[in-house]
Design a protein around this motif. Structure first.
Motif: not given
Length: 261
Positions: A93-94, A189-194, A196-198, A200-215
């Motif tokens: 599990x995670x 790997x593209x799973x629900x855990x990833x 969720x991390x994307x 969470x990072x988007x929320x904490x940094x204020x960046x769009x989730x698409x930008x977080x994923x691209x980076x």
């Protein structure tokens, strides 16, 4: 793939993500599968999906990886269905992802039970069949954090590295019984855990989730996230006769993310 058909495997935490990808792949090679998850709903959905995709009916039951009695029940069920265990795939599990200072002793206790103690318990039970058969495969699905610890991943960094060390030890001690023990260090790997991390990072940094994923994809030489079935392919190889001389390894599958040799 050679040596897989009619062999018997237990895949831990198999209802979604990496575990599901492993099960889907092994089912196509004719492996008899026992798996479990805490959620009866998810495990019932998995059974139906695997039957629809592959025509194979798997032995799937609700059980908690952190509970000793549940693991005993899983092994007993595998014996009832298939007689013995040839392969053990330790998927997990995670663990909680947060700064060390925010983790509680309860967080550590739960994850030690869920990851480290479950590994010890399952090996204790499953290696009896493998020693008697003079054949077996044990595979730990860990993380690239075993090679490159990440910030806020204290639990994963610590426990997964310990599991890899245990695997190396077991490969030395169990080799005389023709039991191969290997670890897989997965990347992104593209799973629900990833997802969720994307988020969470988007929320904490204020960046769009698409930008977080691209980076994040820019850190991966292959430029994409992995698919769970790609780990399934590696697991199938490590269980097969084609990998008969591979043991004690910690194999990265990360699209080239980890740069160290």
């Amino acid at each position: 793939m050679q040596g897989l058909k009619n062999k018997n495997v237990i895949v831990c935490a198999g209802s979604t993500g990496i575990g599901k990808g492993v099960i889907s792949t092994l089912a196509r090679y004719g492996v008899n599968i026992t798996t479990f998850s805490r959620s009866k709903e998810k495990i019932d959905m998995l059974r139906a999906e695997i039957r629809e995709e592959t025509g194979v009916t798997i032995n799937a039951l609700p059980a908690d990886l952190s509970r000793k009695d549940d693991l005993i029940r899983v092994v007993e069920s595998a014996h009832t269905q298939y007689g013995k265990i040839d392969f053990l795939v330790m998927n997990y599990g995670d663990p909680r992802v947060d700064p060390f200072m925010e983790l509680t002793e309860s967080d550590w206790d739960y994850n030690i039970d869920m990851m480290l103690k479950s590994t010890i318990r399952m090996i204790d039970m499953c290696m009896v069949d493998m020693v008697a058969s003079n054949f077996g495969r044990i595979i730990f699905i860990t993380s690239m954090t075993t090679k490159n610890p990440l910030q806020n991943f204290a639990i994963s960094n610590t426990l997964r590295s310990g599991i890899v060390a245990l695997g190396k030890t077991l490969s030395i001690e169990l080799g005389k019984y023709n039991i191969n023990v290997n670890s897989i260090s997965q990347g992104y790997f593209y799973t629900q855990r990833l997802k969720n991390i994307l988020e969470k990072t988007s929320s904490s940094t204020g960046k769009a989730i698409e930008d977080v994923e691209s980076q994040l994809k820019k850190e991966i030489p292959l430029g994409r996230f992995g698919k769970p079935e790609e780990i399934g392919n590696l697991v199938a190889f490590l269980c097969s006769e084609l990998s008969s001389y591979i043991t004690g390894a910690n194999i990265p599958i990360d699209g080239g993310t980890i740069k160290s040799i």
